[in-house]
Structure formats: structure tokens, C-alpha cells
Design a protein around this motif. Structure first.
Motif, PDB file in Angstrom:
ATOM      1  N   SER A  12       0.204  12.670  -7.716  1.00 36.96           N
ATOM      2  CA  SER A  12      -1.055  12.874  -8.447  1.00 36.96           C
ATOM      3  C   SER A  12      -1.521  11.609  -9.181  1.00 36.96           C
ATOM      4  O   SER A  12      -2.677  11.489  -9.528  1.00 36.96           O
ATOM      5  CB  SER A  12      -0.910  14.043  -9.436  1.00 36.96           C
ATOM      6  OG  SER A  12      -0.098  13.651 -10.529  1.00 36.96           O
ATOM      7  N   VAL A  13      -0.597  10.653  -9.422  1.00 34.80           N
ATOM      8  CA  VAL A  13      -1.020   9.446 -10.158  1.00 34.80           C
ATOM      9  C   VAL A  13      -0.827   8.143  -9.389  1.00 34.80           C
ATOM     10  O   VAL A  13      -1.365   7.110  -9.782  1.00 34.80           O
ATOM     11  CB  VAL A  13      -0.277   9.298 -11.518  1.00 34.80           C
ATOM     12  CG1 VAL A  13      -0.786  10.317 -12.506  1.00 34.80           C
ATOM     13  CG2 VAL A  13       1.231   9.370 -11.349  1.00 34.80           C
ATOM     14  N   ARG A  14      -0.045   8.182  -8.319  1.00 33.29           N
ATOM     15  CA  ARG A  14       0.224   6.910  -7.637  1.00 33.29           C
ATOM     16  C   ARG A  14      -0.700   6.753  -6.439  1.00 33.29           C
ATOM     17  O   ARG A  14      -0.657   7.544  -5.494  1.00 33.29           O
ATOM     18  CB  ARG A  14       1.682   6.857  -7.147  1.00 33.29           C
ATOM     19  CG  ARG A  14       2.070   5.465  -6.650  1.00 33.29           C
ATOM     20  CD  ARG A  14       3.281   5.540  -5.758  1.00 33.29           C
ATOM     21  NE  ARG A  14       3.830   4.232  -5.431  1.00 33.29           N
ATOM     22  CZ  ARG A  14       3.361   3.454  -4.468  1.00 33.29           C
ATOM     23  NH1 ARG A  14       2.301   3.822  -3.742  1.00 33.29           N
ATOM     24  NH2 ARG A  14       3.927   2.298  -4.207  1.00 33.29           N
ATOM     25  N   PRO A  15      -1.538   5.700  -6.432  1.00 30.94           N
ATOM     26  CA  PRO A  15      -2.413   5.513  -5.278  1.00 30.94           C
ATOM     27  C   PRO A  15      -1.593   5.168  -4.034  1.00 30.94           C
ATOM     28  O   PRO A  15      -0.533   4.561  -4.133  1.00 30.94           O
ATOM     29  CB  PRO A  15      -3.285   4.329  -5.686  1.00 30.94           C
ATOM     30  CG  PRO A  15      -2.635   3.701  -6.844  1.00 30.94           C
ATOM     31  CD  PRO A  15      -1.667   4.651  -7.437  1.00 30.94           C
ATOM     32  N   LYS A  16      -2.125   5.585  -2.891  1.00 31.33           N
ATOM     33  CA  LYS A  16      -1.426   5.280  -1.633  1.00 31.33           C
ATOM     34  C   LYS A  16      -2.180   4.121  -0.990  1.00 31.33           C
ATOM     35  O   LYS A  16      -3.328   4.276  -0.595  1.00 31.33           O
ATOM     36  CB  LYS A  16      -1.463   6.522  -0.731  1.00 31.33           C
ATOM     37  CG  LYS A  16      -0.448   6.497   0.370  1.00 31.33           C
ATOM     38  CD  LYS A  16      -0.408   7.858   1.055  1.00 31.33           C
ATOM     39  CE  LYS A  16       0.737   8.000   2.035  1.00 31.33           C
ATOM     40  NZ  LYS A  16       0.730   7.177   3.175  1.00 31.33           N
ATOM     41  N   SER A  17      -1.528   2.958  -0.944  1.00 28.36           N
ATOM     42  CA  SER A  17      -2.232   1.811  -0.350  1.00 28.36           C
ATOM     43  C   SER A  17      -2.251   1.962   1.164  1.00 28.36           C
ATOM     44  O   SER A  17      -1.372   2.601   1.744  1.00 28.36           O
ATOM     45  CB  SER A  17      -1.564   0.505  -0.756  1.00 28.36           C
ATOM     46  OG  SER A  17      -0.391   0.334  -0.007  1.00 28.36           O
ATOM     47  N   LYS A  18      -3.256   1.343   1.791  1.00 30.52           N
ATOM     48  CA  LYS A  18      -3.382   1.480   3.249  1.00 30.52           C
ATOM     49  C   LYS A  18      -2.212   0.828   3.971  1.00 30.52           C
ATOM     50  O   LYS A  18      -1.754   1.301   5.006  1.00 30.52           O
ATOM     51  CB  LYS A  18      -4.704   0.853   3.703  1.00 30.52           C
ATOM     52  CG  LYS A  18      -5.843   1.841   3.635  1.00 30.52           C
ATOM     53  CD  LYS A  18      -7.099   1.276   4.239  1.00 30.52           C
ATOM     54  CE  LYS A  18      -8.274   2.104   3.752  1.00 30.52           C
ATOM     55  NZ  LYS A  18      -9.444   1.280   3.469  1.00 30.52           N
ATOM     56  N   ALA A  19      -1.749  -0.300   3.406  1.00 32.42           N
ATOM     57  CA  ALA A  19      -0.677  -1.048   4.075  1.00 32.42           C
ATOM     58  C   ALA A  19       0.647  -0.285   4.001  1.00 32.42           C
ATOM     59  O   ALA A  19       1.513  -0.428   4.854  1.00 32.42           O
ATOM     60  CB  ALA A  19      -0.531  -2.398   3.404  1.00 32.42           C
TER      61      ALA A  19
END
Ligand SMILES: C[S@@+](CC[C@H](N)C(=O)[O-])C[C@H]1O[C@@H](n2cnc3c(N)ncnc32)[C@H](O)[C@@H]1O
Length: 304
Positions: A198-205
Motif C-alpha cells: 500500500s505504500v511502496r511504489p513498484k518501479s517498472k524496472a
């Protein structure tokens, strides 16, 4: 195929250990016994160490050995295979107790086994709903991952996640954990994974699950993994015969750094020769058939 755990870089390990018949080798991370099996097939003898009673029982069963409880720890003994439940940080003491001499190789295959990850009750995996446990030896270790998550101060949690998970969003994750645990104790893997997601963005890489690094950090802390490795490496040089080989397979940079620095220091002192200037990694083919091998790094040294 071994369903407990597929051994990583088995061929390379056996080559670098230069396994000779009738000599003793130490498998410091017995797991499902895949590497041990390879050494025994070369008509050698193995002392297999593992913290986890399930690993000792599994390999004993496969070799038709009787398991005994001695001083509250499991052991199984035959002429060419000794299974010993212990932390590898006590390797020197174990070798002395068993009066083994002329040890020609020591192998570390660090981390967790597939069995530990896939058995929900062990609580290692964010993919399986389970109590947040993560203890490799549930009988003797008292602090679980849930205990840490619910008791540490926010800044201690941040540090733990940053240091052992190398997680750049550690502060944000710790803050959310503290917020959530005020409402309800965080007791399960799924609950913690949801909080992190819910708080950690998921980077594309980054194709890994957002909870990967935090779970790694907790596992390292619960089992005191880095400290055990630091304690064990100097003992290898005490138990190994001159010309004997040390092979270490690690799975993240924190472990690999400890091994690399140990090799560098001991090489300077003249106690070892470094055989692999750069770590070996698994072949593309191995990674395809066993994706869990993908982050493996293998380093080898020889005792002088
Ligand atoms: C990657 S698995 C080993 C797999 C094994 N080489 C095979 O081929 O089946 C790692 C094992 O090391 C054990 N382990 C981790 N840290 C340990 C420690 N400090 N002392 C003893 N065993 C440990 C774990 O319980 C686990 O069974």
C-alpha cells in the motif's frame, strides 16, 4: 527431481571442491541434501549441518538413517554421512566433538531452501498466508518476525529494513507498519505484504514483489544470518586441511560482501589463495530450469 530443494550450481561446486574419495567434507547448509548427495556419489564423506530440524529429518530419511535427539538437537550418524542440527557458527566446536580430521572442503549454500519458502507454516513467503514466523529453528529460537514487526520502534524498524533489505523506501514502510499495528497486531505474512504494497511504489524496472526486500530483511534479522556467517568463516580456516577448498554460494550483496572481504583479508595475511577473482554466476540454462538460482554467486578459496 528433488522437490525439497534443487541444488544451485551443483556441477561447479563439485568441480571446485575437487572432491576426493574417502575424505571428509562439510556441507554447512544441508537443506535437502542436494550438494551432499553429489559429494557422497564421489565416494567421499560428509558432515551436513543445518539449523532446521526438517532438513536433518529429510536427509536422514533419504539415507535411511536413524535420527537421535542428543542435547536437545538432532543427529544422525553413519560411516560416510553425519547429519548435525546446529548453527554453522559453531562449526569448530562440532568438528572437535565429532573428532573429524583431514577436512578437504567446506561448502556454504546460504539462505533459505525451497521447502522453507513453500511450507506456509514457516512464514517465510509473502505469497502464502501464514503466521509471520521465519525462524529456521523454531524450537530453539524465540523471536519471530511478528515479534520484531510489532515491538521495534519506528526508527529501529526503518534501520532494520534499510540495512538488511537495502530497501530505499524503508522509512515509509516502517511508518505505515507502526500506524497499522496500533489498530491490530500484524500477525500474518499477507497482512504485512498488504501494508508494504500500500505504500511502496513498484518501479517498472523492478519486477519483484514490493515486499521482497522487507521480507529478506526480517528473515536476516530473525535468524541473525550475517553475524552467523561472519562467525563461521574464520572457523573454516581452523578446520580445513592445507590445500582444502572453501566454496560459498550467496544470494544477496550483503552476504557476498562479507565473503569477498573475508577472502581479501585472508589473502593479504597469506592464509588462503583466491581461486575465483570474480564470482561465478549460474548459467542461463540453469536459471531457466531453476529460477531460484538466478541471484547465486559462487566464490572459492583454497587454504594455504
Ligand atoms: C539454500 S538451503 C541449502 C540447500 C542445499 N544445499 C541443497 O542442495 O538442498 C540453505 C539451508 O541452510 C540452512 N541454514 C541457514 N542458515 C544457517 C546457519 N546459520 N546454520 C546452519 N544452517 C543454516 C537453512 O535452514 C537451509 O536449510
Amino acid at each position: 527431481m528433488n522437490t525439497y530443494h534443487i541444488p544451485v550450481m551443483l556441477k561447479e561446486t563439485l568441480q571446485f571442491l575437487q572432491v576426493k574419495p574417502k575424505a571428509w567434507y562439510i556441507d554447512a547448509n544441508l537443506g535437502g541434501g542436494g550438494h551432499t548427495e553429489g559429494i557422497i556419489k564421489a565416494r567421499s564423506k560428509v558432515l551436513g549441518i543445518d539449523l532446521d530440524p526438517e532438513a536433518i529429518r529429510e536427509v536422514a530419511k533419504n539415507h535411511h538413517l536413524e535420527v537421535k535427539l542428543i542435547n536437545d538437537h538432532l543427529q544422525a550418524i553413519s560411516a560416510d554421512l553425519i547429519l548435525y542440527q546446529s548453527n554453522f557458527a559453531h562449526m569448530g566446536e562440532v568438528v572437535k566433538k565429532l573428532q573429524l580430521d583431514k577436512i578437504l572442503g567446506v561448502l556454504f549454500d546460504l539462505g533459505v531452501s525451497s521447502h522453507q519458502l513453500e511450507k506456509p507454516q514457516r512464514g517465510f513467503s509473502f505469497n502464502l498466508e501464514a503466521p509471520l514466523d521465519m525462524r529456521m529453528d523454531p524450537q530453539h529460537m524465540t523471536v519471530t518476525a511478528a515479534d520484531l514487526i510489532n515491538a521495534l520502534h519506528e526508527n529501529e524498524l526503518t534501520q532494520l529494513i534499510q540495512k538488511y533489505g537495502e530497501e530505499r523506501y524503508a522509512k515509509r514502510i516502517a511508518k505505515k507498519i507502526v500506524e497499522e499495528r496500533k489498530k491490530q497486531r500484524i500477525a500474518t505474512t499477507n497482512h504485512l505484504a498488504q501494508i508494504i504494497t500500500s505504500v511502496r511504489p513498484k518501479s517498472k524496472a523492478d519486477r519483484t514483489h514490493p515486499a521482497t526486500r522487507t521480507f529478506q530483511a526480517l528473515r536476516i534479522a530473525v535468524n541473525d544470518e550475517l553475524h552467523s556467517l561472519k562467525e563461521a568463516l574464520p572457523q573454516v580456516l581452523e578446520v580445513l586441511s592445507p590445500g582444502g577448498r572453501l566454496v560459498v554460494i550467496s544470494f544477496h550483496s550483503l552476504e557476498d560482501r562479507i565473503v569477498k572481504n573475508f577472502f581479501k583479508d585472508e589473502n593479504k595475511k597469506g592464509s588462503i589463495k583466491i581461486i575465483t577473482q570474480k564470482p561465478l554466476i549460474p548459467s542461463e540454462e540453469e536459471v531457466k530450469t531453476n529460477p531460484r538460482s538466478r541471484s547465486g554467486k559462487l566464490r572459492v578459496a583454497e587454504k594455504l
